[in-house]
Design an enzyme around this catalytic site. Structure first.
Site, PDB file in Angstrom:
ATOM      1  CE1 TYR A  47      21.653   8.533  -7.075  1.00  0.00           C
ATOM      2  CE2 TYR A  47      21.704   6.164  -7.433  1.00  0.00           C
ATOM      3  CZ  TYR A  47      21.559   7.444  -7.912  1.00  0.00           C
ATOM      4  OH  TYR A  47      21.331   7.644  -9.249  1.00  0.00           O
ATOM      5  CD  GLU A  92      23.127  25.828 -42.164  1.00  0.00           C
ATOM      6  OE1 GLU A  92      24.019  26.680 -42.235  1.00  0.00           O
ATOM      7  OE2 GLU A  92      22.477  25.605 -41.125  1.00  0.00           O
ATOM      8  CB  THR A 130      17.464   6.900 -15.817  1.00  0.00           C
ATOM      9  OG1 THR A 130      18.431   7.569 -15.009  1.00  0.00           O
ATOM     10  CG2 THR A 130      16.287   6.455 -14.988  1.00  0.00           C
ATOM     11  CG  ASP A 131      23.028   7.661 -15.959  1.00  0.00           C
ATOM     12  OD1 ASP A 131      22.095   8.411 -15.631  1.00  0.00           O
ATOM     13  OD2 ASP A 131      24.087   7.554 -15.298  1.00  0.00           O
ATOM     14  CB  THR A 135      18.743   5.063  -9.734  1.00  0.00           C
ATOM     15  OG1 THR A 135      19.947   5.679 -10.157  1.00  0.00           O
ATOM     16  CG2 THR A 135      18.198   5.816  -8.555  1.00  0.00           C
ATOM     17  CE  LYS A 194      18.713  10.687 -16.521  1.00  0.00           C
ATOM     18  NZ  LYS A 194      19.608   9.897 -15.659  1.00  0.00           N
TER      19      LYS A 194
END
Ligand code: ASP
Length: 355
Positions: free
Chosen positions: A52, A312, A118-119, A39, A191
């Site tokens: 976008y 567990e 950023t992903d 981006t 993120k």
């Protein structure tokens, strides 16, 4: 009275020689910018729309958009890819990691800035943290808003990333990610918001530092082994083994675990509920794959917290591995590198705890 007659050339030479240390001290660090898209290089038709396309702006335009960064470092750019980071893949990873290693080996390169989406920045950053062989700063940065948006966050993030990469205290802190005034270690950030500018947190390990308009404050080094201390390397490696992530949920069965192995996965990471838990049906399927030699890691779909051994789930009995504080996407990156050679489960458990 005896007078010394100065030759004007000698005078000029002396002045230049005297100025040399000052010139050297003023010399800006050399920072190379490697652009991959995202981006931060995205563009929209108008400045107030959500839709976008990532990876539209080239590295030269990115550099030209932030002329202020030239006061911090001598910059040059290279385009490695121009993709949305949802499309990040092994081919780009290998190209990027190899180029970073080549550049940091050059004496005239002081630091690297990588622009990224950023992903998946946390995965690329963590991958580089494991395979880059240098103490020189390697700093990833990104943006949540495209370059054309009202109040785009990319330019200041980029400026701050250059400031960190050029900073004399940045070396030796592992691969860093700079977004929204915060300096994260690549092993710790995740993120947390799909749209907010303040999306990245380092929930367990905390920040490495802060940076505001280029003013850096470092709190500490990275947590976890990295870069020059890492035992991983891409030397001679042409492909990474397949490792899949399967998310746990109510009423889960073992179908997707078995499907991952049938598709060629050598490792499976479960994004478990809570402390890496899953239904009995899923656990039976996982343990059956572990008995066949597939490396099965229990991580968690919960945003923060460790997944410990034998809480567990009886990992010792079922031959499973616990992810410690690595989230599923980071555990997957580490496991792909770990599986490049045969290793015992005990050794893989050690890696998850050390990196
Ligand atoms: N999808 C974009 C990417 O990861 C999102 C972003 O960069 O913020 O490339």
């Amino acid at each position: 009275m005896k007078r010394t007659v100065w030759n004007p050339w000698a005078q000029a030479l002396l002045a230049t020689l005297l100025a040399l240390p000052a010139l050297a001290a003023d010399k800006l660090p050399n920072v190379v910018v490697l652009a991959t898209g995202g981006t931060i290089a995205g563009a929209a038709a108008t400045d107030v729309q959500a839709g976008y396309t990532s990876g539209q702006v080239g590295v030269d335009q990115l550099l030209a958009a932030v002329p202020q960064a030239k006061k911090l470092a001598t910059l040059r750019g290279e385009q490695i890819a121009n993709i949305g980071s949802q499309d990040m893949n092994d081919e780009v990873w290998f190209k990027l990691a190899r180029r970073v290693n080549e550049l940091v080996a050059q004496p005239d390169v002081d630091g690297i800035v990588i622009t990224h989406g950023t992903d998946t920045i946390e995965e690329t950053g963590y991958f580089l943290n494991l395979v880059v062989k240098s103490k020189k700063p390697v700093v990833l940065t990104a943006a949540m808003r495209p370059s054309t948006a009202l109040s785009a966050d990319g330019p200041l993030n980029f400026f701050n990333a250059v400031a960190v990469a050029a900073h004399k205290e940045a070396p030796g802190r592992g691969v860093l990610v700079v977004v929204n005034d915060w300096i994260h270690g690549a092993s710790s950030l995740t993120k947390t918001s799909t749209t907010a500018v303040q999306t990245f947190l380092s929930p367990l390990r905390g920040l490495v530092g802060t940076v505001a308009y280029g003013e850096c404050e470092f709190f500490r080094g990275p947590v976890g082994r990295n870069t020059v201390e890492s035992e991983f390397s891409l030397d001679g490696v042409t492909a990474l083994p397949r490792v899949d992530i399967v998310m746990a949920h109510e009423n889960m069965d073992g179908v997707l675990i078995d499907a991952a192995v049938a598709a060629g996965a050598k490792g499976v990471v479960i994004a478990g509920v809570g402390n890496g838990n899953m239904t009995k049906a899923a656990l039976d399927a996982l343990a059956a794959q572990a008995r066949k030699g597939v490396v099965c890691v229990r991580s968690s779909r919960v945003a923060t917290g460790r997944v410990g051994r034998n809480v567990e789930v009886d990992d010792d009995k079922l031959s499973l591995v616990a992810s410690d504080d690595l989230n599923p996407q980071k555990a997957r990156v580490l496991l792909r590198l770990a599986l490049l050679k045969p290793r015992s489960l005990g050794e893989i458990q050690r890696l998850l705890q050390e990196y």
